[in-house]
Design an enzyme around this catalytic site. Structure first.
Site, PDB file in Angstrom:
ATOM      1  N   ARG A  59       0.836  -1.211   0.000  1.00 22.66           N
ATOM      2  CA  ARG A  59       0.000   0.000   0.000  1.00 22.66           C
ATOM      3  C   ARG A  59       0.868   1.258   0.000  1.00 22.66           C
ATOM      4  O   ARG A  59       0.575   2.225  -0.679  1.00 22.66           O
ATOM      5  CB  ARG A  59      -0.923   0.041   1.230  1.00 22.66           C
ATOM      6  CG  ARG A  59      -1.769  -1.182   1.460  1.00 22.66           C
ATOM      7  CD  ARG A  59      -2.856  -1.351   0.446  1.00 22.66           C
ATOM      8  NE  ARG A  59      -3.698  -0.181   0.310  1.00 22.66           N
ATOM      9  CZ  ARG A  59      -4.531   0.024  -0.702  1.00 22.66           C
ATOM     10  NH1 ARG A  59      -4.626  -0.860  -1.669  1.00 22.66           N
ATOM     11  NH2 ARG A  59      -5.257   1.112  -0.755  1.00 22.66           N
ATOM     12  N   ASN A  92      -8.024   9.059   5.721  1.00 22.03           N
ATOM     13  CA  ASN A  92      -7.152   8.449   4.718  1.00 22.03           C
ATOM     14  C   ASN A  92      -5.707   8.443   5.196  1.00 22.03           C
ATOM     15  O   ASN A  92      -5.253   9.378   5.848  1.00 22.03           O
ATOM     16  CB  ASN A  92      -7.257   9.202   3.392  1.00 22.03           C
ATOM     17  CG  ASN A  92      -8.652   9.101   2.811  1.00 22.03           C
ATOM     18  OD1 ASN A  92      -9.431   8.252   3.230  1.00 22.03           O
ATOM     19  ND2 ASN A  92      -8.971   9.961   1.873  1.00 22.03           N
ATOM     20  N   VAL A  93      -5.013   7.382   4.819  1.00 24.00           N
ATOM     21  CA  VAL A  93      -3.620   7.255   5.225  1.00 24.00           C
ATOM     22  C   VAL A  93      -2.681   7.579   4.066  1.00 24.00           C
ATOM     23  O   VAL A  93      -1.469   7.447   4.194  1.00 24.00           O
ATOM     24  CB  VAL A  93      -3.357   5.858   5.844  1.00 24.00           C
ATOM     25  CG1 VAL A  93      -4.079   5.744   7.182  1.00 24.00           C
ATOM     26  CG2 VAL A  93      -3.801   4.728   4.935  1.00 24.00           C
ATOM     27  N   ASP A  94      -3.254   8.017   2.940  1.00 29.58           N
ATOM     28  CA  ASP A  94      -2.413   8.524   1.845  1.00 29.58           C
ATOM     29  C   ASP A  94      -2.067   9.983   2.120  1.00 29.58           C
ATOM     30  O   ASP A  94      -2.567  10.588   3.071  1.00 29.58           O
ATOM     31  CB  ASP A  94      -3.119   8.352   0.483  1.00 29.58           C
ATOM     32  CG  ASP A  94      -4.397   9.184   0.373  1.00 29.58           C
ATOM     33  OD1 ASP A  94      -4.336  10.404   0.617  1.00 29.58           O
ATOM     34  OD2 ASP A  94      -5.467   8.626   0.037  1.00 29.58           O
ATOM     35  N   HIS A 109      -6.351   8.430  11.319  1.00 26.20           N
ATOM     36  CA  HIS A 109      -6.051   6.992  11.255  1.00 26.20           C
ATOM     37  C   HIS A 109      -4.587   6.715  10.908  1.00 26.20           C
ATOM     38  O   HIS A 109      -4.253   5.612  10.484  1.00 26.20           O
ATOM     39  CB  HIS A 109      -6.970   6.298  10.247  1.00 26.20           C
ATOM     40  CG  HIS A 109      -8.389   6.189  10.726  1.00 26.20           C
ATOM     41  ND1 HIS A 109      -9.446   5.864   9.905  1.00 26.20           N
ATOM     42  CD2 HIS A 109      -8.932   6.356  11.959  1.00 26.20           C
ATOM     43  CE1 HIS A 109     -10.573   5.844  10.608  1.00 26.20           C
ATOM     44  NE2 HIS A 109     -10.297   6.151  11.852  1.00 26.20           N
ATOM     45  N   CYS A 136      15.166   1.640  13.586  1.00 26.88           N
ATOM     46  CA  CYS A 136      14.545   2.950  13.818  1.00 26.88           C
ATOM     47  C   CYS A 136      15.600   4.034  13.611  1.00 26.88           C
ATOM     48  O   CYS A 136      16.688   3.954  14.189  1.00 26.88           O
ATOM     49  CB  CYS A 136      13.994   3.010  15.240  1.00 26.88           C
ATOM     50  SG  CYS A 136      13.526   4.672  15.764  1.00 26.88           S
ATOM     51  N   CYS A 139      16.395   5.521  17.368  1.00 30.81           N
ATOM     52  CA  CYS A 139      17.056   4.772  18.455  1.00 30.81           C
ATOM     53  C   CYS A 139      17.867   3.569  17.984  1.00 30.81           C
ATOM     54  O   CYS A 139      18.575   2.946  18.774  1.00 30.81           O
ATOM     55  CB  CYS A 139      16.024   4.343  19.503  1.00 30.81           C
ATOM     56  SG  CYS A 139      14.975   2.973  18.966  1.00 30.81           S
ATOM     57  N   SER A 177     -18.064   6.155   4.176  1.00 30.45           N
ATOM     58  CA  SER A 177     -19.275   5.328   4.271  1.00 30.45           C
ATOM     59  C   SER A 177     -19.993   5.503   5.605  1.00 30.45           C
ATOM     60  O   SER A 177     -21.119   5.058   5.760  1.00 30.45           O
ATOM     61  CB  SER A 177     -18.915   3.853   4.079  1.00 30.45           C
ATOM     62  OG  SER A 177     -18.036   3.442   5.101  1.00 30.45           O
TER      63      SER A 177
HETATM   64  P1  OAD Z   1     -15.226   3.189   2.789  1.00 27.92           P
HETATM   65  O1  OAD Z   1     -14.623   2.313   1.746  1.00 27.92           O
HETATM   66  O2  OAD Z   1     -15.931   2.534   3.923  1.00 27.92           O
HETATM   67  O3  OAD Z   1     -16.270   4.186   2.131  1.00 27.92           O
HETATM   68  C1  OAD Z   1     -15.947   4.938   0.995  1.00 27.92           C
HETATM   69  C2  OAD Z   1     -17.141   5.804   0.642  1.00 27.92           C
HETATM   70  O4  OAD Z   1     -16.773   6.591  -0.465  1.00 27.92           O
HETATM   71  C3  OAD Z   1     -18.401   5.013   0.239  1.00 27.92           C
HETATM   72  O5  OAD Z   1     -19.542   5.559   0.870  1.00 27.92           O
HETATM   73  C4  OAD Z   1     -18.480   5.218  -1.273  1.00 27.92           C
HETATM   74  O6  OAD Z   1     -19.813   5.305  -1.731  1.00 27.92           O
HETATM   75  C5  OAD Z   1     -17.802   6.561  -1.428  1.00 27.92           C
HETATM   76  N1  OAD Z   1     -17.171   6.751  -2.739  1.00 27.92           N
HETATM   77  C6  OAD Z   1     -16.608   5.824  -3.552  1.00 27.92           C
HETATM   78  N2  OAD Z   1     -16.135   6.397  -4.652  1.00 27.92           N
HETATM   79  C7  OAD Z   1     -16.392   7.721  -4.550  1.00 27.92           C
HETATM   80  C8  OAD Z   1     -16.159   8.846  -5.378  1.00 27.92           C
HETATM   81  N3  OAD Z   1     -15.546   8.737  -6.556  1.00 27.92           N
HETATM   82  N4  OAD Z   1     -16.591  10.046  -4.957  1.00 27.92           N
HETATM   83  C9  OAD Z   1     -17.212  10.190  -3.765  1.00 27.92           C
HETATM   84  N5  OAD Z   1     -17.457   9.172  -2.947  1.00 27.92           N
HETATM   85  C10 OAD Z   1     -17.057   7.950  -3.316  1.00 27.92           C
HETATM   86  O7  OAD Z   1     -14.053   4.158   3.310  1.00 27.92           O
HETATM   87  P2  OAD Z   1     -13.994   5.049   4.635  1.00 27.92           P
HETATM   88  O8  OAD Z   1     -15.333   5.545   5.016  1.00 27.92           O
HETATM   89  O9  OAD Z   1     -12.912   6.037   4.421  1.00 27.92           O
HETATM   90  O10 OAD Z   1      -9.606   2.774   8.676  1.00 27.92           O
HETATM   91  O11 OAD Z   1     -13.509   3.998   5.681  1.00 27.92           O
HETATM   92  C11 OAD Z   1     -13.265   4.404   6.992  1.00 27.92           C
HETATM   93  C12 OAD Z   1     -12.130   3.614   7.596  1.00 27.92           C
HETATM   94  O12 OAD Z   1     -12.383   2.228   7.434  1.00 27.92           O
HETATM   95  C13 OAD Z   1     -10.800   3.807   6.915  1.00 27.92           C
HETATM   96  O13 OAD Z   1     -10.124   4.976   7.338  1.00 27.92           O
HETATM   97  C14 OAD Z   1     -10.045   2.592   7.321  1.00 27.92           C
HETATM   98  C15 OAD Z   1     -11.137   1.538   7.257  1.00 27.92           C
HETATM   99  O14 OAD Z   1     -11.095   0.623   8.238  1.00 27.92           O
HETATM  100  C16 OAD Z   1      -8.369   2.368   9.003  1.00 27.92           C
HETATM  101  O15 OAD Z   1      -7.584   1.868   8.234  1.00 27.92           O
HETATM  102  C17 OAD Z   1      -8.059   2.577  10.450  1.00 27.92           C
END
Ligand code: OAD
Length: 233
Positions: A59, A92-94, A109, A136, A139, A177
């Site tokens: 990733r 987002n982690v990017d 996150h 690291c 250290c 989401s």
């Molecule tokens: P999700 O994959 O759960 O949700 C992505 C959302 O973006 C969905 O509701 C899609 O409908 C919407 N989507 C997709 N393509 C899109 C576009 N082109 N334009 C606008 N919306 C679009 O991702 P997150 O909600 O970010 O945590 O997930 C939350 C967390 O779940 C992440 O940060 C990650 C994961 O576990 C960690 O890694 C700690």
């Protein structure tokens, strides 16, 4: 939009989707190829560190080949031009918000381009792999892990996020989401504080009913349109 001065924006994987970075919960998304428990928990790291390190090495390498899209660029423009307080809280982690030029960004996150030493607690910028167990930079011990908040761990900067929300007049959720807490609960906090709430997402999120207004469409279209509207108000 009248009377809006302080804005908190929450972004999720949907904002980076059109840059070619998989979302988590879509068909063919990141978690479809891996069970979350196998790669994104402290228990997984303890059980099979090679699997977890390889997953994050892949990733980390992948995001460095991607470019910010029109949604990142529009938010960076808003950050540059908005005179009031503004905080982009990203799940987002990017690093695409930063590469687009945004400065007021907080990664709740964690970040792919950061490593965390579990021996000395230092965070260091990191672009290469971790599978070979590098030392690291601070250290010298071999105790680096991805600086990612895994399931069961506490997201970063929650105090700063709640403090910003307390001062905000508008909360905007983009491309998420609404499945993962505490991020998914921020809209309810905002509602309880009487702040205006707006959802910008491809489709209604799980928490869509909590928003005063929702606009659905690809982030590269709905985000730039909204930013122009706010800056013109
Ligand atoms: P999700 O994959 O759960 O949700 C992505 C959302 O973006 C969905 O509701 C899609 O409908 C919407 N989507 C997709 N393509 C899109 C576009 N082109 N334009 C606008 N919306 C679009 O991702 P997150 O909600 O970010 O945590 O997930 C939350 C967390 O779940 C992440 O940060 C990650 C994961 O576990 C960690 O890694 C700690």
């Amino acid at each position: 939009m009248a009377g809006i001065r302080n804005i908190v924006i929450l972004t999720g994987a949907g904002v980076s989707a059109e840059s070619g970075i998989d979302t988590f919960r879509s068909e063919g998304g990141l978690w479809e190829q891996h069970r979350v428990e196998d790669v994104a928990t402290p228990e997984a790291f303890a059980r099979d560190p090679d699997l977890v390190l390889r997953f994050y090495d892949m990733r980390r390498a992948a995001i460095q080949t991607k470019q910010p899209n029109a949604a990142h660029l529009a938010l960076a423009k808003l950050d540059r031009e908005w005179k009031g307080d503004l905080l982009i809280v990203t799940q987002n982690v990017d690093d695409l918000h930063e590469r687009a030029g945004a400065k007021r960004v907080l990664h709740m996150h964690g970040e792919h381009l950061s490593v965390w030493c579990t021996a000395c607690d230092a965070r260091s910028r990191w672009t290469g792999p971790l599978i070979d167990r590098p030392a690291c930079p601070e250290c010298g011990k071999t105790a680096l892990r991805p600086d990612i908040v895994w399931f069961g761990e506490t997201p970063y900067e929650m105090d700063a996020i709640y403090a910003a929300l307390e001062q905000a007049d508008l909360f905007v959720s983009i491309g998420t989401s609404g499945a993962v807490y505490p991020a998914a609960g921020l809209v309810r906090e905002a509602r309880q504080a009487g702040i205006a709430t707006l959802e910008l997402n491809l489709e209604p999120s799980q928490g869509t009913r909590w928003f005063d207004e929702a606009r659905h469409g690809p982030a590269t279209e709905v985000v730039p349109a909204w930013v122009e509207e706010v800056l013109l108000r």
